[in-house]
Design an enzyme around this catalytic site. Sequence first.
Site, PDB file in Angstrom:
ATOM      1  N   ILE A 235      12.555  -8.427 -44.356  1.00 59.24           N
ATOM      2  CA  ILE A 235      12.279  -6.880 -44.018  1.00 59.24           C
ATOM      3  C   ILE A 235      10.624  -7.031 -44.262  1.00 59.24           C
ATOM      4  CG2 ILE A 235      12.502  -4.653 -44.534  1.00 59.24           C
ATOM      5  CD1 ILE A 235      15.112  -5.392 -45.904  1.00 59.24           C
ATOM      6  N   HIS A 291      11.742 -10.764 -37.150  1.00 53.62           N
ATOM      7  CA  HIS A 291      12.159  -9.804 -38.301  1.00 53.62           C
ATOM      8  C   HIS A 291      13.654  -9.387 -37.733  1.00 53.62           C
ATOM      9  CE1 HIS A 291       8.676  -9.668 -40.776  1.00 53.62           C
ATOM     10  NE2 HIS A 291       7.814  -9.677 -39.674  1.00 53.62           N
ATOM     11  N   HIS A 338      -0.751  -2.004 -42.327  1.00 54.54           N
ATOM     12  CA  HIS A 338      -0.529  -2.981 -41.420  1.00 54.54           C
ATOM     13  C   HIS A 338      -0.718  -2.512 -39.977  1.00 54.54           C
ATOM     14  CE1 HIS A 338       0.195  -7.311 -40.744  1.00 54.54           C
ATOM     15  NE2 HIS A 338       1.200  -7.251 -40.190  1.00 54.54           N
ATOM     16  N   TRP A 345       4.576  -5.703 -33.854  1.00 55.51           N
ATOM     17  CA  TRP A 345       5.918  -6.310 -33.791  1.00 55.51           C
ATOM     18  C   TRP A 345       6.748  -6.155 -32.552  1.00 55.51           C
ATOM     19  CZ3 TRP A 345       5.291  -3.027 -38.397  1.00 55.51           C
ATOM     20  CH2 TRP A 345       4.669  -4.016 -39.384  1.00 55.51           C
TER      21      TRP A 345
END
Length: 611
Positions: A235, A291, A338, A345
């Site tokens: 995660i 992820h 981030h 992502w």
Amino acid sequence: MALPALAARALGRPPLQLEQGAPARTTCPRRHSRVEAELAASQPGSVAASVRASPPRGVSLGFNSRPLQDEPPKAFSFLAGALCARFFALLPRGRRRRMHDLRRRWDLGSLCRALLTRGLAAMGHSLKHVLSAIFSKIFSPFSSFGNMDEKSNKLLLALVMLFLFAMIVLQYVCPGTECQLLRLQAFSSPVPDPYRSEDENSSRFVPRYNFSRGDLLRKVDFDIKGDDLIVFLHIQKTGGTTFGHHLVRNIQLEQPCECRVGQKKCTCHRPGKRETWLFSRFSTGWSCGLHADWTELTSCVPAVVDGKRDARLRPSRNFHYITILRDPVSRYLSEWRHVQRGATWKASLHVCDGRLPTSEELPSCYTGDDWSGCPLKEFMDCPYNLANNRQVRMLSDLTLVGCYNLSVMPEKQRNKILLESAKSNLKHMAFFGLTEFQRKTQYLFEKTFNMNFISLFTQYNTTRASSVEINEEIQKRIEELNFLDMELYSYAKDLFLQRYQFMRQKEHQDARRKRQEQRKFLKGRFLQTHFQSQSQGQNQSPGQNLSQNPNPNPNQNPTQSLSQNLTQRFNSNLIQKESRGRQKQGSGRKQSGSSGSNGTNDYIGSVETWR
């Protein structure tokens, strides 16, 4: 007196004569030149000479063996002074003033250095007397053994040198501030708990949920040489990168993972096989997408691992899922920081029920290439932000709620199903850890998989999320946006700490049982050696031994022979006791028959017979 007069004539001035009753002129450089001061000091009985000969104020004459005395003046010094005075007279007025100021400063500097030197010497002398008095009081019983001043000085020097050596050794052995020797807890408890340092309130933990013994006892029979596989569900922003590095670089294995410099992925093969035992980012890469969540991994991992094999030839594997959770507020702030640095992502697939989500089901929060530089308010205001309740979404089975289609059921029902699914999957996982409890995470993983790490985990209390200063209103807003994660983390923390306490108690019980078994074993060995020594001490003939054991077996175990001897002795002792009891019964009957019909004698005879 000829030389001072000659120097005075060279200066063009009358000789210096002290008037009767007039105050003597001092050597202050602001009002007199150096030559005049020397002339004044050269006359015996003058005040300047007495000032120069006397020690400074506050210093006794006993400080040194003799007072400081100036050497007698010489002829060439006065001649040099006279020539310098004539030379200064030829210089311009400004140059003479500057030279005079320079000479005055030099004289003041010399005076200050002399006063400082004598002051420090006086302080050292006083300190020496004070220390001598202290040590004389302390070591007064040993004063008869020699000079205590010398001994006290040597002892003081030895103590100082010992202290300096100890400080150097301490800095070499323990350079950091987290040294256990410097903590007061190390002295308060004889055996400090290494897991108590990261959780000061562990003793105050009160369980909120009731879990069965099967939920608390997580013992996985993981065979690294077989076909079992560990699957790591990573995660975002939960410390999974650090834990993933531990899995490939910090585990004691028969065949460690091969990690090459400059490459993120490591080769983790089973002993004697070219097959991996770990499915994670640093071993197999993002084979199921960036992820990947629970829904993606459960449908993707078997196909990736055994996709090239025939379905009939696939081994019956056990997939042991593991993950790491984190406090929702800290994880949310860390993800925001981030994203500010340019993380998107975009490579995440979000595959659910065999298909990708549409742009209407999963819209984007930004229009450009990334969302770098976004403020926290904008990050929280986006209703499609996947950072909200990310841990619940990634641990639940999304097929139960129609994947990312929000129109399948009401939002309240959807949230309830997602939360219950995440709790159930987390409870039945082989292992899960918490970022806030690194040492306990390491302990539970080692006990669950029977695999030990090489070095201890480090608890980092200072992170990027901790550097973000937020007020109570923003924190409350983040908790509202992640209300499902807050409830899941509370459930996971309770289960995690209960498992830790259960495993610790079980470890203590096993250690106590092992000590008891060792005591029993040592007691049996002692009795065995004792009976062997007794049997060797008895002088029995070979015929008697053969009569007791007519059919000896040369291949018989010594322990079995010893047990047979013990049983034979026990049976013989029982036979002897029964014969003695019969003799006593016969004697009692004889006594009761000869005593007549008296009731008292009958009662006594029956008692003797019973005895």
